[in-house]
Motif scaffolding. Structure first.
Motif, PDB file in Angstrom:
ATOM      1  N   ARG A  40       5.519   4.931  -3.644  1.00 47.88           N
ATOM      2  CA  ARG A  40       6.338   3.923  -2.972  1.00 47.88           C
ATOM      3  C   ARG A  40       7.383   3.377  -3.951  1.00 47.88           C
ATOM      4  N   VAL A  41       8.613   3.373  -3.542  1.00 46.76           N
ATOM      5  CA  VAL A  41       9.695   2.854  -4.375  1.00 46.76           C
ATOM      6  C   VAL A  41       9.931   1.395  -4.004  1.00 46.76           C
ATOM      7  N   GLU A  42       9.691   0.509  -4.954  1.00 39.93           N
ATOM      8  CA  GLU A  42       9.811  -0.930  -4.691  1.00 39.93           C
ATOM      9  C   GLU A  42      11.225  -1.374  -5.075  1.00 39.93           C
ATOM     10  N   TYR A  80       7.688  -6.748   7.099  1.00 42.40           N
ATOM     11  CA  TYR A  80       7.583  -8.005   6.364  1.00 42.40           C
ATOM     12  C   TYR A  80       7.890  -9.185   7.280  1.00 42.40           C
ATOM     13  N   ALA A  81       8.896  -9.022   8.124  1.00 39.89           N
ATOM     14  CA  ALA A  81       9.269 -10.106   9.038  1.00 39.89           C
ATOM     15  C   ALA A  81       8.123 -10.418  10.010  1.00 39.89           C
ATOM     16  N   LEU A 179       4.455 -10.782  -1.019  1.00 42.21           N
ATOM     17  CA  LEU A 179       4.278 -10.500   0.409  1.00 42.21           C
ATOM     18  C   LEU A 179       4.460  -9.020   0.686  1.00 42.21           C
ATOM     19  N   ALA A 180       5.517  -8.427   0.140  1.00 46.61           N
ATOM     20  CA  ALA A 180       5.817  -7.026   0.428  1.00 46.61           C
ATOM     21  C   ALA A 180       4.696  -6.101  -0.010  1.00 46.61           C
ATOM     22  N   VAL A 181       4.150  -6.326  -1.192  1.00 43.06           N
ATOM     23  CA  VAL A 181       3.135  -5.414  -1.709  1.00 43.06           C
ATOM     24  C   VAL A 181       1.857  -5.478  -0.875  1.00 43.06           C
ATOM     25  N   VAL A 182       1.503  -6.646  -0.381  1.00 39.57           N
ATOM     26  CA  VAL A 182       0.308  -6.781   0.460  1.00 39.57           C
ATOM     27  C   VAL A 182       0.504  -6.059   1.790  1.00 39.57           C
ATOM     28  N   VAL A 183       1.652  -6.261   2.406  1.00 43.34           N
ATOM     29  CA  VAL A 183       1.941  -5.616   3.686  1.00 43.34           C
ATOM     30  C   VAL A 183       2.021  -4.102   3.522  1.00 43.34           C
ATOM     31  N   ASP A 184       2.709  -3.655   2.479  1.00 45.07           N
ATOM     32  CA  ASP A 184       2.855  -2.216   2.247  1.00 45.07           C
ATOM     33  C   ASP A 184       1.500  -1.539   2.041  1.00 45.07           C
ATOM     34  N   GLN A 206      -2.103 -12.322  -4.179  1.00 46.25           N
ATOM     35  CA  GLN A 206      -1.994 -11.244  -3.208  1.00 46.25           C
ATOM     36  C   GLN A 206      -3.287 -11.081  -2.400  1.00 46.25           C
ATOM     37  N   ALA A 207      -4.421 -11.182  -3.065  1.00 46.71           N
ATOM     38  CA  ALA A 207      -5.698 -11.057  -2.359  1.00 46.71           C
ATOM     39  C   ALA A 207      -5.898 -12.212  -1.386  1.00 46.71           C
ATOM     40  N   TYR A 208      -5.521 -13.414  -1.796  1.00 46.72           N
ATOM     41  CA  TYR A 208      -5.627 -14.567  -0.905  1.00 46.72           C
ATOM     42  C   TYR A 208      -4.738 -14.382   0.317  1.00 46.72           C
TER      43      TYR A 208
END
Length: 293
Positions: A40-42, A80-81, A179-184, A206-208
């Motif tokens: 994944r390219v962030e 994300y939205a 947010l992005a990394v959790v959703v991804d 992120q875990a929370y």
């Protein structure tokens, strides 16, 4: 969806040997457990023209393979939205108009962890909110009800870190990393996250957040970094640390790969050969000092 591990670089420039070592470790962890391995390219914030292509080339050169197409965060804004909208509907967000200077100069909340957002905009009344909206665009923060959260890590065991009202979307409209990394990870079925231990302090956040979104929390393995002789995290200013620079110094890609494998106490050769000897319990727990070219 079958489980997966991943490597997720930011296309800000060439990967250095520390990045490549982490990529190898993420690949070994995933392949040794029968997981898919995704790339994944962030690129939400730090994309440099041409960097992605060079990074993919270098990963392939050292033998890192991945399953399926490369995913880019800039193509995933709708996901994300939707996640932010869910949190908003649950009353778990608020608008924040603070500048960095205002945050730095504000007194900390009692008993808040060091560096935590002090809650300046957390309880604005309607008049204050309307006034601030007229002065500058708002970021969106998560309204948390904890000050810390505990995760499990393969290397560190139980780790407890601070959680504050962190940003979900910046005031320029860009989705924040946490947010992005959790959703991804959730959308891609990633249940194993192997990355540098400099990212461990952000993991409780992120875990929370994953728990609030009813997302399973992945298995974490935060691996020791590659450092220079002064003990600082390796950077491109430390000399020949990319495949291209090392090639100019006469070190072929196979030599770089074998040096990285040796630092992990694994045999030289291709990654499939190293995979046969891979055992997380035998990995070093200390940072590795890059010896140079």
């Amino acid at each position: 969806m079958t489980s997966a591990g991943r490597f997720a670089p930011s296309p800000s420039g060439e990967l250095h040997v520390g990045n490549l070592r982490t990529a190898i470790l993420a690949w070994l962890f995933a392949r040794s457990t029968g997981r898919r391995f995704l790339l994944r390219v962030e690129d939400l914030d730090r994309a440099r023209a041409g960097a992605e292509a060079v990074q993919l080339r270098d990963l392939a050169a050292i033998g890192v393979t991945w399953d399926g197409d490369v995913v880019r965060q800039t193509d995933r804004g709708n996901l994300y939205a939707k996640a932010i909208a869910r949190l908003e509907q649950a009353g778990l967000t608020y608008e924040c108009f603070c500048t960095r200077r205002e945050i730095q100069e504000a007194p900390s909340a009692p008993h808040a962890p060091q560096g935590a957002y002090p809650g300046i905009c957390r309880n604005l009344d309607r008049a204050e909110l309307e006034f601030k909206r007229s002065t500058r665009p708002a970021a969106i923060r998560l309204r948390v009800d904890v000050t810390e959260y505990t995760v499990q890590d393969v290397f560190r065991g139980e780790y407890t870190g601070a959680v504050d009202d962190f940003v979900l979307r910046r005031n320029d409209g860009v989705t924040a990393y946490n947010l992005a990394v959790v959703v991804d990870d959730a959308e891609q079925g990633i249940d194993q996250v192997v990355r540098g231990d400099d990212l461990l302090p952000s993991t409780p956040r992120q875990a929370y957040l994953a728990s609030l979104l009813n997302i399973p929390i992945p298995e974490y393995a935060h691996v020791p970094l590659v450092v220079n002789h002064a003990g600082a995290r390796l950077a491109k200013r430390d000399g020949a640390v990319t495949l291209a620079d090392l090639a100019q110094e006469g070190v072929p890609v196979e030599g770089v790969r074998d040096r990285l494998l040796a630092s992990l106490r694994l045999p030289a050769g291709n990654l499939d050969h190293a995979l046969g000897a891979f055992d997380p319990a035998g990995l070093p727990r200390e940072p590795w000092v890059w010896p140079g070219s």
